[in-house]
Scaffold this motif. Structure first.
Motif, PDB file in Angstrom:
ATOM      1  N   ARG A 153       0.809  -1.212   0.000  1.00  0.00           N
ATOM      2  CA  ARG A 153       0.000   0.000   0.000  1.00  0.00           C
ATOM      3  C   ARG A 153       0.847   1.269   0.000  1.00  0.00           C
ATOM      4  O   ARG A 153       0.361   2.326  -0.345  1.00  0.00           O
ATOM      5  N   ARG A 154       2.088   1.189   0.389  1.00  0.00           N
ATOM      6  CA  ARG A 154       3.037   2.305   0.319  1.00  0.00           C
ATOM      7  C   ARG A 154       4.245   1.781  -0.436  1.00  0.00           C
ATOM      8  O   ARG A 154       5.002   0.970   0.092  1.00  0.00           O
ATOM      9  N   ILE A 155       4.393   2.229  -1.658  1.00  0.00           N
ATOM     10  CA  ILE A 155       5.407   1.650  -2.535  1.00  0.00           C
ATOM     11  C   ILE A 155       6.334   2.738  -3.065  1.00  0.00           C
ATOM     12  O   ILE A 155       5.870   3.794  -3.482  1.00  0.00           O
ATOM     13  N   THR A 156       7.629   2.465  -3.066  1.00  0.00           N
ATOM     14  CA  THR A 156       8.587   3.364  -3.689  1.00  0.00           C
ATOM     15  C   THR A 156       8.579   3.097  -5.182  1.00  0.00           C
ATOM     16  O   THR A 156       8.675   1.946  -5.616  1.00  0.00           O
ATOM     17  N   CYS A 157       8.442   4.156  -5.980  1.00  0.00           N
ATOM     18  CA  CYS A 157       8.386   4.028  -7.433  1.00  0.00           C
ATOM     19  C   CYS A 157       9.417   4.934  -8.086  1.00  0.00           C
ATOM     20  O   CYS A 157      10.075   5.727  -7.419  1.00  0.00           O
ATOM     21  N   HIS A 158       9.529   4.817  -9.397  1.00  0.00           N
ATOM     22  CA  HIS A 158      10.470   5.581 -10.208  1.00  0.00           C
ATOM     23  C   HIS A 158       9.659   6.470 -11.153  1.00  0.00           C
ATOM     24  O   HIS A 158       8.817   5.955 -11.903  1.00  0.00           O
ATOM     25  N   ALA A 159       9.899   7.784 -11.136  1.00  0.00           N
ATOM     26  CA  ALA A 159       9.174   8.705 -12.007  1.00  0.00           C
ATOM     27  C   ALA A 159       9.767   8.691 -13.409  1.00  0.00           C
ATOM     28  O   ALA A 159      10.950   8.970 -13.588  1.00  0.00           O
ATOM     29  N   THR A 160       8.952   8.357 -14.404  1.00  0.00           N
ATOM     30  CA  THR A 160       9.417   8.387 -15.801  1.00  0.00           C
ATOM     31  C   THR A 160       9.127   9.741 -16.444  1.00  0.00           C
ATOM     32  O   THR A 160       9.528   9.988 -17.577  1.00  0.00           O
ATOM     33  N   ARG A 193      -1.347  13.830  -6.651  1.00  0.00           N
ATOM     34  CA  ARG A 193      -2.023  13.572  -7.924  1.00  0.00           C
ATOM     35  C   ARG A 193      -1.980  12.078  -8.217  1.00  0.00           C
ATOM     36  O   ARG A 193      -1.090  11.357  -7.762  1.00  0.00           O
ATOM     37  N   PHE A 194      -2.953  11.616  -8.997  1.00  0.00           N
ATOM     38  CA  PHE A 194      -3.020  10.206  -9.366  1.00  0.00           C
ATOM     39  C   PHE A 194      -1.888   9.852 -10.322  1.00  0.00           C
ATOM     40  O   PHE A 194      -1.562  10.625 -11.221  1.00  0.00           O
ATOM     41  N   VAL A 195      -1.306   8.665 -10.119  1.00  0.00           N
ATOM     42  CA  VAL A 195      -0.269   8.151 -11.017  1.00  0.00           C
ATOM     43  C   VAL A 195      -0.684   6.776 -11.520  1.00  0.00           C
ATOM     44  O   VAL A 195      -1.511   6.093 -10.914  1.00  0.00           O
ATOM     45  N   ALA A 196      -0.071   6.396 -12.648  1.00  0.00           N
ATOM     46  CA  ALA A 196      -0.322   5.089 -13.259  1.00  0.00           C
ATOM     47  C   ALA A 196       1.012   4.487 -13.676  1.00  0.00           C
ATOM     48  O   ALA A 196       2.008   5.206 -13.824  1.00  0.00           O
ATOM     49  N   ILE A 197       1.033   3.206 -13.882  1.00  0.00           N
ATOM     50  CA  ILE A 197       2.226   2.533 -14.388  1.00  0.00           C
ATOM     51  C   ILE A 197       2.519   3.085 -15.776  1.00  0.00           C
ATOM     52  O   ILE A 197       1.627   3.178 -16.625  1.00  0.00           O
ATOM     53  N   SER A 198       3.780   3.462 -16.014  1.00  0.00           N
ATOM     54  CA  SER A 198       4.134   4.119 -17.269  1.00  0.00           C
ATOM     55  C   SER A 198       5.176   3.361 -18.095  1.00  0.00           C
ATOM     56  O   SER A 198       5.420   3.720 -19.242  1.00  0.00           O
ATOM     57  N   ALA A 199       5.799   2.361 -17.529  1.00  0.00           N
ATOM     58  CA  ALA A 199       6.830   1.588 -18.232  1.00  0.00           C
ATOM     59  C   ALA A 199       7.097   0.320 -17.428  1.00  0.00           C
ATOM     60  O   ALA A 199       6.518   0.112 -16.357  1.00  0.00           O
ATOM     61  N   ASN A 200       8.017  -0.492 -17.921  1.00  0.00           N
ATOM     62  CA  ASN A 200       8.412  -1.696 -17.194  1.00  0.00           C
ATOM     63  C   ASN A 200       9.083  -1.336 -15.882  1.00  0.00           C
ATOM     64  O   ASN A 200       9.575  -0.213 -15.701  1.00  0.00           O
ATOM     65  N   ARG A 201       9.146  -2.303 -14.999  1.00  0.00           N
ATOM     66  CA  ARG A 201       9.812  -2.141 -13.708  1.00  0.00           C
ATOM     67  C   ARG A 201      11.291  -1.829 -13.940  1.00  0.00           C
ATOM     68  O   ARG A 201      11.916  -2.339 -14.868  1.00  0.00           O
ATOM     69  N   GLN A 202      11.848  -0.997 -13.090  1.00  0.00           N
ATOM     70  CA  GLN A 202      13.251  -0.605 -13.191  1.00  0.00           C
ATOM     71  C   GLN A 202      14.162  -1.746 -12.737  1.00  0.00           C
ATOM     72  O   GLN A 202      13.741  -2.664 -12.035  1.00  0.00           O
ATOM     73  N   PHE A 241       8.712   0.145  -9.473  1.00  0.00           N
ATOM     74  CA  PHE A 241       7.776   0.302 -10.574  1.00  0.00           C
ATOM     75  C   PHE A 241       7.891   1.705 -11.152  1.00  0.00           C
ATOM     76  O   PHE A 241       8.166   2.663 -10.436  1.00  0.00           O
ATOM     77  N   SER A 242       7.652   1.828 -12.453  1.00  0.00           N
ATOM     78  CA  SER A 242       7.729   3.104 -13.163  1.00  0.00           C
ATOM     79  C   SER A 242       6.348   3.741 -13.208  1.00  0.00           C
ATOM     80  O   SER A 242       5.374   3.090 -13.581  1.00  0.00           O
ATOM     81  N   VAL A 243       6.262   5.035 -12.846  1.00  0.00           N
ATOM     82  CA  VAL A 243       4.980   5.740 -12.847  1.00  0.00           C
ATOM     83  C   VAL A 243       5.119   7.132 -13.443  1.00  0.00           C
ATOM     84  O   VAL A 243       6.207   7.710 -13.484  1.00  0.00           O
ATOM     85  N   ALA A 244       3.975   7.661 -13.860  1.00  0.00           N
ATOM     86  CA  ALA A 244       3.826   9.044 -14.306  1.00  0.00           C
ATOM     87  C   ALA A 244       2.378   9.423 -14.001  1.00  0.00           C
ATOM     88  O   ALA A 244       1.585   8.565 -13.601  1.00  0.00           O
ATOM     89  N   HIS A 245       2.016  10.698 -14.186  1.00  0.00           N
ATOM     90  CA  HIS A 245       0.628  11.084 -13.955  1.00  0.00           C
ATOM     91  C   HIS A 245      -0.305  10.177 -14.736  1.00  0.00           C
ATOM     92  O   HIS A 245      -0.029   9.838 -15.896  1.00  0.00           O
ATOM     93  N   ALA A 246      -1.401   9.784 -14.110  1.00  0.00           N
ATOM     94  CA  ALA A 246      -2.409   8.957 -14.779  1.00  0.00           C
ATOM     95  C   ALA A 246      -3.089   9.779 -15.870  1.00  0.00           C
ATOM     96  O   ALA A 246      -3.220  10.998 -15.752  1.00  0.00           O
ATOM     97  N   THR A 247      -3.535   9.095 -16.913  1.00  0.00           N
ATOM     98  CA  THR A 247      -4.218   9.780 -18.006  1.00  0.00           C
ATOM     99  C   THR A 247      -5.683   9.991 -17.670  1.00  0.00           C
ATOM    100  O   THR A 247      -6.284   9.216 -16.916  1.00  0.00           O
ATOM    101  N   ALA A 248      -6.259  11.044 -18.228  1.00  0.00           N
ATOM    102  CA  ALA A 248      -7.654  11.389 -17.971  1.00  0.00           C
ATOM    103  C   ALA A 248      -8.563  10.200 -18.259  1.00  0.00           C
ATOM    104  O   ALA A 248      -8.408   9.523 -19.277  1.00  0.00           O
TER     105      ALA A 248
END
Length: 125
Positions: free
Chosen positions: A13-20, A27-36, A41-48
């Motif tokens: 529920r609390r995960i360290t991620c990598h910003a792509t 703000r909401f984020v979504a998976i944006s690429a493969n795991r580093q 996990f790779s994330v960026a802002h979620a799409t509308a």
């Protein structure tokens, strides 16, 4: 044991991620690429109107690590992208902001009303 499922994160529920891409906190984020290669996990802002992985705990520039809060049960502040009434279901608007559910995927329920650019207190679904 063959075919044993061992969780990567527990409870996850609390995960360290990598910003792509640059990410703004609350703000909401979504998976944006493969795991580093470091396992994050790779994330960026979620799409509308799209699915979400969680909510960014704080700002992160491209290539930086960030905390992501995820899962049902979290009640977190999310920046509103428009006027949201208390009790409304919300979806992702532009740049990962929360907006009143229209035609996207419900990702939370507003616990308080909010106006554009201000924090809406969201119970994640």
């Amino acid at each position: 044991m063959a075919n044993e499922c061992i969780p990567f994160y527990e409870p996850g529920r609390r995960i360290t991620c990598h910003a792509t891409a640059g990410v703004t906190g609350k703000r909401f984020v979504a998976i944006s690429a493969n795991r580093q290669s470091d396992g994050n996990f790779s994330v960026a802002h979620a799409t509308a109107a799209g699915a979400v992985f969680g909510v960014a705990a704080y700002d992160a520039a491209t290539g930086e690590k960030l905390g992501v809060l995820r899962g049902s049960g979290f009640v977190v502040p999310v920046t509103a992208g428009g006027t949201i009434a208390a009790g409304a279901r919300v979806e992702v608007g532009s740049n990962g902001q929360a907006v009143t559910l229209a035609s996207g995927i419900a990702v939370g329920i507003a616990m308080t009303g909010a106006t554009s650019g201000n924090d809406a207190i969201i119970a994640l679904l």
